[in-house]
Design a protein around this motif. Structure first.
Motif, PDB file in Angstrom:
ATOM      1  N   ARG B 311      45.097   8.346 -12.764  1.00  0.00           N
ATOM      2  CA  ARG B 311      44.877   7.271 -13.741  1.00  0.00           C
ATOM      3  C   ARG B 311      43.414   7.121 -14.164  1.00  0.00           C
ATOM      4  O   ARG B 311      43.148   6.604 -15.254  1.00  0.00           O
ATOM      5  N   TYR B 312      42.491   7.487 -13.287  1.00  0.00           N
ATOM      6  CA  TYR B 312      41.065   7.191 -13.538  1.00  0.00           C
ATOM      7  C   TYR B 312      40.259   8.482 -13.569  1.00  0.00           C
ATOM      8  O   TYR B 312      40.544   9.403 -12.807  1.00  0.00           O
ATOM      9  N   PRO B 313      39.241   8.522 -14.447  1.00  0.00           N
ATOM     10  CA  PRO B 313      38.411   9.732 -14.527  1.00  0.00           C
ATOM     11  C   PRO B 313      37.730  10.006 -13.190  1.00  0.00           C
ATOM     12  O   PRO B 313      37.270   9.083 -12.514  1.00  0.00           O
ATOM     13  N   LYS B 314      37.703  11.291 -12.819  1.00  0.00           N
ATOM     14  CA  LYS B 314      37.049  11.657 -11.558  1.00  0.00           C
ATOM     15  C   LYS B 314      35.543  11.570 -11.743  1.00  0.00           C
ATOM     16  O   LYS B 314      34.997  12.049 -12.729  1.00  0.00           O
ATOM     17  N   VAL B 315      34.869  10.962 -10.782  1.00  0.00           N
ATOM     18  CA  VAL B 315      33.420  10.771 -10.881  1.00  0.00           C
ATOM     19  C   VAL B 315      32.723  11.844 -10.055  1.00  0.00           C
ATOM     20  O   VAL B 315      33.134  12.136  -8.929  1.00  0.00           O
ATOM     21  N   ASP B 316      31.662  12.446 -10.642  1.00  0.00           N
ATOM     22  CA  ASP B 316      30.881  13.431  -9.894  1.00  0.00           C
ATOM     23  C   ASP B 316      29.733  12.742  -9.159  1.00  0.00           C
ATOM     24  O   ASP B 316      28.990  11.970  -9.757  1.00  0.00           O
ATOM     25  N   PHE B 317      29.595  13.026  -7.873  1.00  0.00           N
ATOM     26  CA  PHE B 317      28.492  12.461  -7.099  1.00  0.00           C
ATOM     27  C   PHE B 317      27.616  13.597  -6.583  1.00  0.00           C
ATOM     28  O   PHE B 317      28.123  14.513  -5.917  1.00  0.00           O
ATOM     29  N   THR B 318      26.312  13.545  -6.873  1.00  0.00           N
ATOM     30  CA  THR B 318      25.391  14.493  -6.255  1.00  0.00           C
ATOM     31  C   THR B 318      25.040  13.975  -4.860  1.00  0.00           C
ATOM     32  O   THR B 318      25.335  12.828  -4.518  1.00  0.00           O
ATOM     33  N   GLU B 319      24.379  14.825  -4.074  1.00  0.00           N
ATOM     34  CA  GLU B 319      23.962  14.383  -2.731  1.00  0.00           C
ATOM     35  C   GLU B 319      23.024  13.180  -2.820  1.00  0.00           C
ATOM     36  O   GLU B 319      23.086  12.261  -2.014  1.00  0.00           O
ATOM     37  N   ASP B 320      22.131  13.211  -3.830  1.00  0.00           N
ATOM     38  CA  ASP B 320      21.207  12.088  -4.011  1.00  0.00           C
ATOM     39  C   ASP B 320      21.942  10.805  -4.380  1.00  0.00           C
ATOM     40  O   ASP B 320      21.574   9.716  -3.940  1.00  0.00           O
ATOM     41  N   ASP B 321      22.951  10.950  -5.228  1.00  0.00           N
ATOM     42  CA  ASP B 321      23.770   9.787  -5.579  1.00  0.00           C
ATOM     43  C   ASP B 321      24.335   9.141  -4.313  1.00  0.00           C
ATOM     44  O   ASP B 321      24.269   7.926  -4.116  1.00  0.00           O
ATOM     45  N   ILE B 322      24.907   9.980  -3.485  1.00  0.00           N
ATOM     46  CA  ILE B 322      25.575   9.470  -2.281  1.00  0.00           C
ATOM     47  C   ILE B 322      24.573   8.764  -1.370  1.00  0.00           C
ATOM     48  O   ILE B 322      24.836   7.671  -0.858  1.00  0.00           O
ATOM     49  N   LYS B 323      23.384   9.366  -1.219  1.00  0.00           N
ATOM     50  CA  LYS B 323      22.344   8.725  -0.391  1.00  0.00           C
ATOM     51  C   LYS B 323      21.998   7.341  -0.925  1.00  0.00           C
ATOM     52  O   LYS B 323      21.873   6.374  -0.172  1.00  0.00           O
ATOM     53  N   ALA B 324      21.803   7.272  -2.236  1.00  0.00           N
ATOM     54  CA  ALA B 324      21.410   5.997  -2.840  1.00  0.00           C
ATOM     55  C   ALA B 324      22.521   4.959  -2.709  1.00  0.00           C
ATOM     56  O   ALA B 324      22.270   3.772  -2.445  1.00  0.00           O
ATOM     57  N   ILE B 325      23.755   5.400  -2.873  1.00  0.00           N
ATOM     58  CA  ILE B 325      24.896   4.488  -2.759  1.00  0.00           C
ATOM     59  C   ILE B 325      24.989   3.942  -1.328  1.00  0.00           C
ATOM     60  O   ILE B 325      25.215   2.738  -1.124  1.00  0.00           O
ATOM     61  N   LEU B 326      24.774   4.803  -0.347  1.00  0.00           N
ATOM     62  CA  LEU B 326      24.845   4.348   1.044  1.00  0.00           C
ATOM     63  C   LEU B 326      23.709   3.372   1.356  1.00  0.00           C
ATOM     64  O   LEU B 326      23.881   2.426   2.127  1.00  0.00           O
ATOM     65  N   ALA B 327      22.551   3.567   0.697  1.00  0.00           N
ATOM     66  CA  ALA B 327      21.438   2.625   0.893  1.00  0.00           C
ATOM     67  C   ALA B 327      21.798   1.244   0.336  1.00  0.00           C
ATOM     68  O   ALA B 327      21.449   0.214   0.910  1.00  0.00           O
ATOM     69  N   LEU B 328      22.504   1.244  -0.778  1.00  0.00           N
ATOM     70  CA  LEU B 328      22.910  -0.039  -1.367  1.00  0.00           C
ATOM     71  C   LEU B 328      23.929  -0.765  -0.495  1.00  0.00           C
ATOM     72  O   LEU B 328      24.018  -1.991  -0.504  1.00  0.00           O
TER      73      LEU B 328
END
Lengths: 372, 372
Positions: B311-328
């Motif tokens: 149902r929803y578009p697949k989102v691409d996450f880079t390694e940096d994205d993931i790091k920043a998301i975990l920091a948030l």
């Protein structure tokens, strides 16, 4: 803006004070030794993740060390120091504190202790009530004004431009701690300002208490009188927590007094008035309105005027000042449907609410205040 | 920023809808024709001094006229238009609205009607709850997301920088009005976003409802499903209004979902995700954590992943994205004592709260989401 420390503080012992705690809706006001006992009991019972103590530069210097010296146990404290003064009681300061709480990992299990006068307890209470949709807070009023006025009732808030307490919520602290020793750190003018609210308690509720207060010539040994004022305010607030009717009597002197206070605060050429100084004027003006509109006896009006002019500096108002003050009136938050509702006195100790005042009376009231 | 008009609107008639009103703590959620009946009854009973209607440019264009066309009687209306978008859900916008309310002589007897999606109802609810320490407000959610999610529970609030809903209060509206006709004005992507919250209601409370929702291929005739979602949310919220335990289950998918949403909102290079799109990713990731930590069956995890990726578009996450998301993540307001607590699923319809996740699992969860 903030500093941080972690430490264990030793426990000392004050003299036990005989004042009983006063119970309000969901919390209690504790005095002196009982205040520290209640605080220590509360802290050991709740396991807060972190304790933020909000101070200004004055309470940081004079009150923080003695206060923390009475806390037993090891907790993770963060001290947040704000600049003192009503002009800092605004949303910008709230935003700074919200940001500091976020940066220091404040979470829903954090506690905020507001150690200071009305600006600190009003603003700190609002910040705590809205941070992550509400964290626990404890108020420790350190001025006479905040002890007898802001201490009960759950009003929190900040100013919006010149409009006092325009933004806020009603929310109760976990407890209120009144330590009368803190009064020793205050100047006479500050004590006199707080005393105006106590005089108001006499005017709106108890003629005998008014007579008793008029005899006060110095501000030592005030414990019993403070206790009586807190009791009066608490009784009113408990009967009408959301200010539907009875609680409005606490606004005696404040409808004009707030407008005067705002006006002097906003005008750089004018020397700012302390809250008590502004409502002292307001109580004389509204006394005059009371005589004209609801039959306050002439002799009681004279008693009110003499008492306030005997204690507080007389304020000069130009015609332009009066015009501007009356313009500010319409923003008063007690207005409803565009009317301005006053609390007036039928006699000392016997108030009446929701009275509207014909425009031409305001100038007469100022003229009465000005005449010798 | 605002415009003003005074007028009498004629009354028209919709088809009577069979959906009963749903009672929450101190107020009710009314649907369609009943919503207008309840509103008109309320307005004629309370004599508000003024009615402020908060809209954004979309609801101003598409919803305001039909809404006002159903109000009977003459009232003093003021329309306040805000710019749409989560990036405007902040304290600066609140300050603008507080100022407009003050300028337009809003008083304690004013009513605020929030006509819009979650940004409007969350922000408007907060502004109303804090203006002069609280005025009445009514929420009229116009998006599918706000109908099924923000409509009950009394959460109000705004973001603080990247931190979603960091500032707010829990306060109940006078009533919530759900008019499903407003959904016709929405784009498919918006509807799909709201549908993610409905899928969540299935996952956390009712496997049968989850199965029913999976069959939905278009967003017409949604009334019964919306009604069921509001009932599920209302039941949870009534049992635990202050989010001590049960209510936490509503956060399924949101712990990581909020961090993802914040990250994409703050990053100018990234295309912002709608709330439902972000929590759709969050529900897959937290599904993976559920399998690893609390035994969600592999087949159910696959069902969850397939449903959301279908149902929803697949989102691409880079390694940096993931790091920043975990920091948030550590800022998430559900944190307590520095721990991050997750709601996970033992099976579909059977959630468990307060689960902590070992750091190394997060990357595995993102890897599972990424793999085909």
């Amino acid at each position: 803006m903030h500093l941080t420390f972690y430490t264990i503080w030793p426990c000392a012992l004050f003299n036990i004070n005989r004042m009983q705690s006063i119970s309000s809706s969901s919390y209690a006001v504790h005095f002196n030794q009982r205040a520290y006992d209640a605080l220590n009991g509360h802290l050991s019972e709740k396991s807060y993740s972190k304790i933020f103590i909000v101070v200004d530069e004055n309470t940081h210097e004079h009150c923080l060390a003695p206060f923390m010296g009475r806390i037993q146990g090891t907790y993770d404290f963060e001290i947040i120091e704000l600049e003192s003064g009503e002009e800092n009681k605004n949303i910008d300061t709230c935003t700074q504190v919200w940001n500091v709480l976020s940066e220091l990992d404040g979470d829903r299990k954090s506690l905020m202790i507001n150690l200071g006068g009305g600006v600190i307890t009003d603003l700190g209470g609002f910040v705590a009530s809205t941070f992550k949709r509400g964290i626990d807070f404890i108020n420790v009023p350190t001025t006479l004004l905040s002890m007898v006025d802001a201490s009960v009732g759950g009003k929190t808030g900040v100013d919006l431009g010149p409009l006092k307490n325009q933004i806020g919520v009603i929310n109760q602290p976990e407890m209120v701690l009144i330590v009368t020793d803190f009064l020793k750190t205050l100047e006479e003018r500050q004590l006199q300002s707080g005393f105006a609210e106590m005089l108001k308690h006499g005017l709106i509720q108890n003629a005998g208490y008014w007579e008793e207060l008029k005899e006060v010539s110095h501000f030592k040994l005030m414990d019993d009188l403070i206790y009586e004022s807190v009791q009066i305010k608490n009784k009113v607030v408990l009967e009408d927590p959301t200010e539907q009717d009875l609680r409005k009597i606490l606004n005696y002197g404040h409808t004009l007094g707030h407008a005067i206070e705002s006006y002097f605060l906003e005008n750089v050429e004018k020397k700012a008035l302390l809250h008590g100084e502004a409502i002292a004027v307001g109580m004389v003006l509204e006394g005059y309105l009371s005589k004209d509109l609801v039959g306050l006896p002439e002799a009681q009006l004279a008693d009110i005027k003499n008492t306030f002019l005997g204690r507080y500096p007389k304020v000069d108002f130009t015609e332009d000042d009066i015009k501007a003050i009356l313009a500010l009136l319409k923003f008063d938050k007690k207005n409803s449907h565009g009317n301005i509702n006053f609390v007036l006195l039928k006699s000392i100790g016997d108030p009446v609410i929701d009275i509207q005042v014909p425009d031409e009376l305001y100038k007469k009231a100022f003229a009465y205040y000005a005449e010798n």
